[in-house]
Scaffold this motif. Structure first.
Motif, PDB file in Angstrom:
ATOM      1  N   ASN A 122       0.822  -1.208   0.000  1.00  0.00           N
ATOM      2  CA  ASN A 122       0.000   0.000   0.000  1.00  0.00           C
ATOM      3  C   ASN A 122       0.860   1.265   0.000  1.00  0.00           C
ATOM      4  O   ASN A 122       0.523   2.248  -0.658  1.00  0.00           O
ATOM      5  CB  ASN A 122      -0.941  -0.001   1.207  1.00  0.00           C
ATOM      6  CG  ASN A 122      -1.966   1.102   1.115  1.00  0.00           C
ATOM      7  OD1 ASN A 122      -2.564   1.327   0.076  1.00  0.00           O
ATOM      8  ND2 ASN A 122      -2.155   1.805   2.223  1.00  0.00           N
ATOM      9  N   ALA A 123       1.976   1.224   0.713  1.00  0.00           N
ATOM     10  CA  ALA A 123       2.868   2.386   0.758  1.00  0.00           C
ATOM     11  C   ALA A 123       3.609   2.579  -0.564  1.00  0.00           C
ATOM     12  O   ALA A 123       3.859   3.717  -0.973  1.00  0.00           O
ATOM     13  CB  ALA A 123       3.874   2.221   1.900  1.00  0.00           C
ATOM     14  N   ARG A 124       3.945   1.487  -1.234  1.00  0.00           N
ATOM     15  CA  ARG A 124       4.758   1.568  -2.454  1.00  0.00           C
ATOM     16  C   ARG A 124       3.947   1.617  -3.742  1.00  0.00           C
ATOM     17  O   ARG A 124       4.401   2.187  -4.740  1.00  0.00           O
ATOM     18  CB  ARG A 124       5.710   0.380  -2.506  1.00  0.00           C
ATOM     19  CG  ARG A 124       6.741   0.434  -1.407  1.00  0.00           C
ATOM     20  CD  ARG A 124       7.693  -0.710  -1.494  1.00  0.00           C
ATOM     21  NE  ARG A 124       8.695  -0.612  -0.444  1.00  0.00           N
ATOM     22  CZ  ARG A 124       9.650  -1.489  -0.243  1.00  0.00           C
ATOM     23  NH1 ARG A 124       9.753  -2.544  -1.033  1.00  0.00           N
ATOM     24  NH2 ARG A 124      10.501  -1.324   0.729  1.00  0.00           N
ATOM     25  N   VAL A 132      -6.417  -4.720  -5.008  1.00  0.00           N
ATOM     26  CA  VAL A 132      -6.392  -5.991  -4.272  1.00  0.00           C
ATOM     27  C   VAL A 132      -7.487  -5.990  -3.208  1.00  0.00           C
ATOM     28  O   VAL A 132      -8.228  -6.969  -3.058  1.00  0.00           O
ATOM     29  CB  VAL A 132      -4.992  -6.246  -3.661  1.00  0.00           C
ATOM     30  CG1 VAL A 132      -5.023  -7.379  -2.641  1.00  0.00           C
ATOM     31  CG2 VAL A 132      -3.990  -6.537  -4.768  1.00  0.00           C
ATOM     32  N   MET A 133      -7.615  -4.889  -2.461  1.00  0.00           N
ATOM     33  CA  MET A 133      -8.652  -4.816  -1.423  1.00  0.00           C
ATOM     34  C   MET A 133     -10.047  -4.833  -2.030  1.00  0.00           C
ATOM     35  O   MET A 133     -10.956  -5.460  -1.484  1.00  0.00           O
ATOM     36  CB  MET A 133      -8.473  -3.564  -0.565  1.00  0.00           C
ATOM     37  CG  MET A 133      -7.344  -3.709   0.423  1.00  0.00           C
ATOM     38  SD  MET A 133      -7.507  -5.158   1.492  1.00  0.00           S
ATOM     39  CE  MET A 133      -8.183  -4.394   2.924  1.00  0.00           C
ATOM     40  N   ARG A 134     -10.232  -4.157  -3.158  1.00  0.00           N
ATOM     41  CA  ARG A 134     -11.542  -4.175  -3.816  1.00  0.00           C
ATOM     42  C   ARG A 134     -11.918  -5.587  -4.223  1.00  0.00           C
ATOM     43  O   ARG A 134     -13.023  -6.059  -3.968  1.00  0.00           O
ATOM     44  CB  ARG A 134     -11.540  -3.252  -5.048  1.00  0.00           C
ATOM     45  CG  ARG A 134     -12.929  -3.131  -5.696  1.00  0.00           C
ATOM     46  CD  ARG A 134     -12.854  -2.881  -7.194  1.00  0.00           C
ATOM     47  NE  ARG A 134     -12.135  -3.878  -7.936  1.00  0.00           N
ATOM     48  CZ  ARG A 134     -12.623  -5.095  -8.296  1.00  0.00           C
ATOM     49  NH1 ARG A 134     -13.836  -5.451  -7.952  1.00  0.00           N
ATOM     50  NH2 ARG A 134     -11.884  -5.930  -8.988  1.00  0.00           N
ATOM     51  N   ALA A 135     -10.965  -6.294  -4.829  1.00  0.00           N
ATOM     52  CA  ALA A 135     -11.236  -7.657  -5.293  1.00  0.00           C
ATOM     53  C   ALA A 135     -11.444  -8.610  -4.117  1.00  0.00           C
ATOM     54  O   ALA A 135     -12.313  -9.486  -4.167  1.00  0.00           O
ATOM     55  CB  ALA A 135     -10.092  -8.144  -6.184  1.00  0.00           C
ATOM     56  N   ALA A 136     -10.670  -8.457  -3.038  1.00  0.00           N
ATOM     57  CA  ALA A 136     -10.852  -9.299  -1.844  1.00  0.00           C
ATOM     58  C   ALA A 136     -12.206  -9.011  -1.201  1.00  0.00           C
ATOM     59  O   ALA A 136     -12.900  -9.941  -0.741  1.00  0.00           O
ATOM     60  CB  ALA A 136      -9.717  -9.078  -0.853  1.00  0.00           C
TER      61      ALA A 136
END
Length: 155
Positions: A122-124, A132-136
């Motif tokens: 998330n930082a990079r 990734v969070m949306r898909a998870a």
């Protein structure tokens, strides 16, 4: 099994609860560098019901069964996870205990996304992390809907 094999497995899984991240191949490869591979033997528990685990796992090779202990009579199988499936995704969203066990049915390779590595991603690369969070989250929603439909049908 390399990360390109994992990426292919995830992208080719055709299931209602598949992880459908909208990432380019370079973004997938970048994301894959944040994953840690683990080998499981048949019968090994990946996730234990009632324990907390701040990670999500992608099935690279093999099969996992998801089951609930204590359901009458004894054990209740919830799902079978094939290559490409995401499991344990709630660990990325919450530190609450898992509601089911996840066990390898055959020798299996999983790729873990541990929360500290996700935070580093998330930082990079915040755009990749957001996708990734949306898909998870979409995987969780699909599973919640399926569980609600199953309960309604059983009533």
């Amino acid at each position: 099994m390399g990360t390109d094999d994992l990426i292919e497995a995830v992208q080719s899984l055709r299931a209602d609860d598949a992880f459908k991240a909208r990432l380019s191949l370079p973004q997938w490869r970048n994301f894959a560098t944040y994953l840690t591979p683990y080998q499981l033997r048949a019968g090994d528990l990946l996730i234990k019901q009632g324990e907390c685990d701040r990670a999500a796992y992608f099935v690279g090779q093999g099969n996992l069964q998801v089951y609930v202990s204590g359901a009458a009579p004894g054990t209740f199988r919830v799902a079978l996870m094939r290559p490409g499936a995401l499991v344990g995704e709630t660990g990325l969203f919450s530190d609450q205990p898992h509601s089911a066990n996840v066990e390898a049915m055959v020798p299996t390779i999983v790729w873990a996304l541990h929360l500290p590595r996700f935070e580093e991603l998330n930082a990079r690369a915040p755009g990749v992390a957001n996708e990734v969070m949306r898909a998870a989250g979409a995987v969780m929603v699909a599973r919640l809907r399926a569980n609600l439909q199953m309960r309604v049908a059983m009533a």
